[in-house]
Motif scaffolding. Structure first.
Motif, short mmCIF file in Angstrom:
data_model
loop_
_atom_site.label_atom_id
_atom_site.label_comp_id
_atom_site.label_asym_id
_atom_site.label_seq_id
_atom_site.Cartn_x
_atom_site.Cartn_y
_atom_site.Cartn_z
N LEU A 197 0.81 -1.22 0.00
CA LEU A 197 0.00 0.00 0.00
C LEU A 197 0.85 1.27 0.00
O LEU A 197 0.39 2.34 -0.41
N GLN A 198 2.08 1.14 0.48
CA GLN A 198 2.97 2.31 0.50
C GLN A 198 3.89 2.35 -0.71
O GLN A 198 4.57 3.34 -0.94
N ASP A 199 3.95 1.25 -1.44
CA ASP A 199 4.86 1.16 -2.57
C ASP A 199 4.25 0.22 -3.61
O ASP A 199 4.58 -0.95 -3.70
N PRO A 200 3.29 0.76 -4.37
CA PRO A 200 2.51 -0.09 -5.27
C PRO A 200 3.33 -0.73 -6.39
O PRO A 200 2.78 -1.50 -7.19
N GLY A 211 5.77 -3.09 7.84
CA GLY A 211 5.42 -2.02 6.98
C GLY A 211 4.01 -1.57 7.15
O GLY A 211 3.10 -2.36 7.31
N PRO A 212 3.88 -0.25 7.10
CA PRO A 212 2.54 0.33 7.11
C PRO A 212 1.80 -0.01 5.82
O PRO A 212 0.60 0.18 5.74
N GLY A 213 2.52 -0.53 4.82
CA GLY A 213 1.89 -0.83 3.53
C GLY A 213 1.46 -2.28 3.42
O GLY A 213 0.98 -2.70 2.38
N ILE A 214 1.65 -3.05 4.49
CA ILE A 214 1.32 -4.47 4.43
C ILE A 214 0.19 -4.78 5.41
O ILE A 214 0.31 -4.50 6.61
N VAL A 215 -0.88 -5.36 4.90
CA VAL A 215 -1.98 -5.77 5.78
C VAL A 215 -1.77 -7.24 6.13
O VAL A 215 -1.73 -8.10 5.24
N TYR A 216 -1.59 -7.51 7.42
CA TYR A 216 -1.42 -8.89 7.86
C TYR A 216 -2.78 -9.51 8.16
O TYR A 216 -3.71 -8.82 8.56
N LEU A 217 -2.86 -10.83 7.96
CA LEU A 217 -4.14 -11.50 8.15
C LEU A 217 -4.65 -11.38 9.58
O LEU A 217 -5.85 -11.46 9.82
N LEU A 218 -3.73 -11.17 10.52
CA LEU A 218 -4.17 -11.07 11.91
C LEU A 218 -4.21 -9.63 12.42
O LEU A 218 -4.35 -9.39 13.61
N ARG A 230 -4.25 5.14 4.81
CA ARG A 230 -2.98 5.83 4.56
C ARG A 230 -2.27 5.36 3.30
O ARG A 230 -1.12 5.74 3.05
N ALA A 231 -2.92 4.51 2.53
CA ALA A 231 -2.29 4.01 1.30
C ALA A 231 -1.90 5.19 0.41
O ALA A 231 -2.63 6.18 0.34
N VAL A 232 -0.76 5.06 -0.27
CA VAL A 232 -0.40 6.14 -1.18
C VAL A 232 -1.31 6.08 -2.40
O VAL A 232 -1.64 5.01 -2.90
N THR A 233 -1.76 7.23 -2.83
CA THR A 233 -2.54 7.28 -4.06
C THR A 233 -1.76 8.12 -5.04
O THR A 233 -0.67 8.59 -4.74
N ASP A 234 -2.31 8.31 -6.20
CA ASP A 234 -1.55 8.99 -7.23
C ASP A 234 -2.04 10.41 -7.36
O ASP A 234 -3.12 10.74 -6.90
N SER A 235 -1.23 11.25 -7.98
CA SER A 235 -1.71 12.61 -8.15
C SER A 235 -2.82 12.57 -9.18
O SER A 235 -2.91 11.65 -9.99
N GLY A 236 -3.66 13.55 -9.14
CA GLY A 236 -4.85 13.50 -9.99
C GLY A 236 -6.03 13.42 -9.04
O GLY A 236 -5.86 13.17 -7.85
N ARG A 237 -7.21 13.66 -9.55
CA ARG A 237 -8.36 13.71 -8.67
C ARG A 237 -9.38 12.63 -8.96
O ARG A 237 -9.95 12.03 -8.07
N GLU A 238 -9.59 12.37 -10.25
CA GLU A 238 -10.67 11.43 -10.57
C GLU A 238 -10.21 9.99 -10.36
O GLU A 238 -9.03 9.66 -10.44
N VAL A 239 -11.19 9.13 -10.05
CA VAL A 239 -10.89 7.74 -9.79
C VAL A 239 -10.95 6.95 -11.10
O VAL A 239 -12.03 6.73 -11.65
N VAL A 240 -9.77 6.58 -11.61
CA VAL A 240 -9.73 5.78 -12.84
C VAL A 240 -8.86 4.55 -12.59
O VAL A 240 -7.98 4.56 -11.74
N TYR A 241 -9.14 3.50 -13.35
CA TYR A 241 -8.38 2.27 -13.19
C TYR A 241 -7.32 2.18 -14.27
O TYR A 241 -7.63 1.97 -15.45
N ASP A 242 -6.05 2.41 -13.88
CA ASP A 242 -4.97 2.33 -14.85
C ASP A 242 -3.69 1.92 -14.10
O ASP A 242 -3.09 2.72 -13.39
N ARG A 243 -3.33 0.68 -14.28
CA ARG A 243 -2.18 0.12 -13.56
C ARG A 243 -0.87 0.85 -13.85
O ARG A 243 -0.01 0.95 -12.99
N GLU A 244 -0.75 1.31 -15.11
CA GLU A 244 0.51 1.93 -15.52
C GLU A 244 0.72 3.30 -14.89
O GLU A 244 1.73 3.55 -14.26
N THR A 245 -0.29 4.15 -15.06
CA THR A 245 -0.10 5.52 -14.64
C THR A 245 -0.65 5.81 -13.24
O THR A 245 -0.28 6.80 -12.63
#
Ligand code: TRP
Length: 352
Positions: A197-200, A211-218, A230-245
């Protein structure tokens, strides 16, 4: 029925990535459709600097979580690698079939050896790496070949190791007579590839230190919520699905999809803000983990049950592996320890 083998290495706490990417499918599909073995591969956890008590603890916890995730000992075989001697027995024989060049070409070895050297230097322990890290893929080949597993469901990072198991099986069969089933790696079509989650850009692996970016099962629900929010997101505002950018956003959409049974692309249209997406994703993860954590708690309250399952699993596994490993010993030229008639009676393949 196809035989399937897969392993979990007790080097860290199991994560949401392990569950959505593999364990969930083992429970929902593989154990029903195949003759499946799931193994806590504890010998593999000794290839890097380790704490004995921690490995012991993580082995028990991993086995318990496999059961909590829905693996049913009535349907599949759940066991601990070191409880079955055939793995180590066969590994040595396969070392006599593999070459050192082959081992040094393994990408994971190169990466892990470099990381381990660096870690050792930081701790002022010189820069040496355990020999078992180099031979690790041979032990993994033994895990697979001992059971005649035809299919090995693994992530991309393990494909090269399964290829090696294939090569060794073919080479052994050609040199010493047909002994092993030649396995192939399979990749579950619908497995989610969950990223940190911190380093996609990197996988949510269990061996990553903390890591704060790892969700453990417990992880407790509130911890899960905090990590997802707290997951890092990308710059930009609209929610789009694009693995690359937009890899951060794509990861959240894929986790949400994996947890709710939707499609990431379609889900992206339902959100106008990152905050709302994160909130729903956090809740979806909490809901997926809830029954698993409840079952884990029950199992922990009854350690005798888990031990019994593992003992029975090891016994069954031993019965499957023994004839093949005995046959390999004989084929490669080792003198049988007991009279042929006796082992033949025990179900071994005798090809003399
Ligand atoms: N090497 C695998 C990993 O790091 C674990 C493993 C060991 C395994 N033996 C195996 C996986 C046999 C599949 C089959 O994840």
């Amino acid at each position: 029925m196809t035989r399937v083998f897969s392993g979990v290495k007790p080097t860290g706490h199991l994560t949401l990535g392990n569950y959505l990417g593999a364990m969930r499918r083992w429970a929902a599909v593989d154990q029903h459709e195949a003759d499946a073995l799931f193994c806590v591969v504890d010998l593999h956890a000794l290839t890097v600097d380790h704490d004995p008590a921690r490995v012991r603890r993580l082995s028990r916890q991993s086995a318990t979580l496999l059961l909590a995730a829905g693996l049913d000992p009535e349907l599949c075989t759940v066991f601990v690698q070191s409880h079955v001697d055939e793995h180590a027995r066969l590994s040595y024989v396969l070392e006599c079939v593999a070459t050192d060049g082959e081992m040094r070409r393994m990408i994971q070895y190169k990466e892990k050896a470099a990381r381990e050297r660096q870690r050792q230097r930081q701790r002022q322990r010189g820069g040496s790496v355990r020999l078992s890290l180099l031979t690790y893929p041979v032990l993994m080949a033994a895990d697979i070949l001992a059971y005649g597993a035809g299919e090995v469901p693994v992530g991309d990072d393990q494909r090269q190791h399964v290829e090696l198991a294939r090569d060794l099986a073919v080479r052994f069969n050609q040199r010493y007579g047909h002994t092993f089933v030649v396995p192939r790696a399979t990749r579950p079509e619908v497995a989610a590839r969950v990223m940190n989650l911190q380093d996609p850009a990197s996988k949510m692996g269990k061996s990553d230190d903390v890591g704060p970016g790892i969700v453990y099962l417990l992880d407790e629900p509130d911890v899960v919520r905090k990590k997802v929010m707290r997951a890092v997101t990308d710059s930009g505002r609209e929610v789009v699905y694009d693995r690359e950018t937009r890899p951060g956003l794509a990861n959240l959409l894929e986790i949400l999809a994996a947890c709710t049974g939707g499609e990431p692309e379609a889900l992206s249209g339902a959100y106008t803000s990152y905050g709302a997406l994160k909130k729903d994703t956090a809740e979806a993860v909490v809901e997926v983990l809830r029954p698993l954590q409840a079952r884990h708690k029950e199992l922990c309250a009854d350690p005798g049950h888990v031990e019994g399952v593992l003992r029975a699993g090891a016994e069954r596994a031993r019965g499957m592996a023994r004839p093949t490993v005995d046959a390999a010993y004989r084929a490669i030229g080792l003198l049988p320890a007991v009279a042929e008639a006796e082992t033949a009676g025990a179900g071994a393949v005798v090809t003399v």
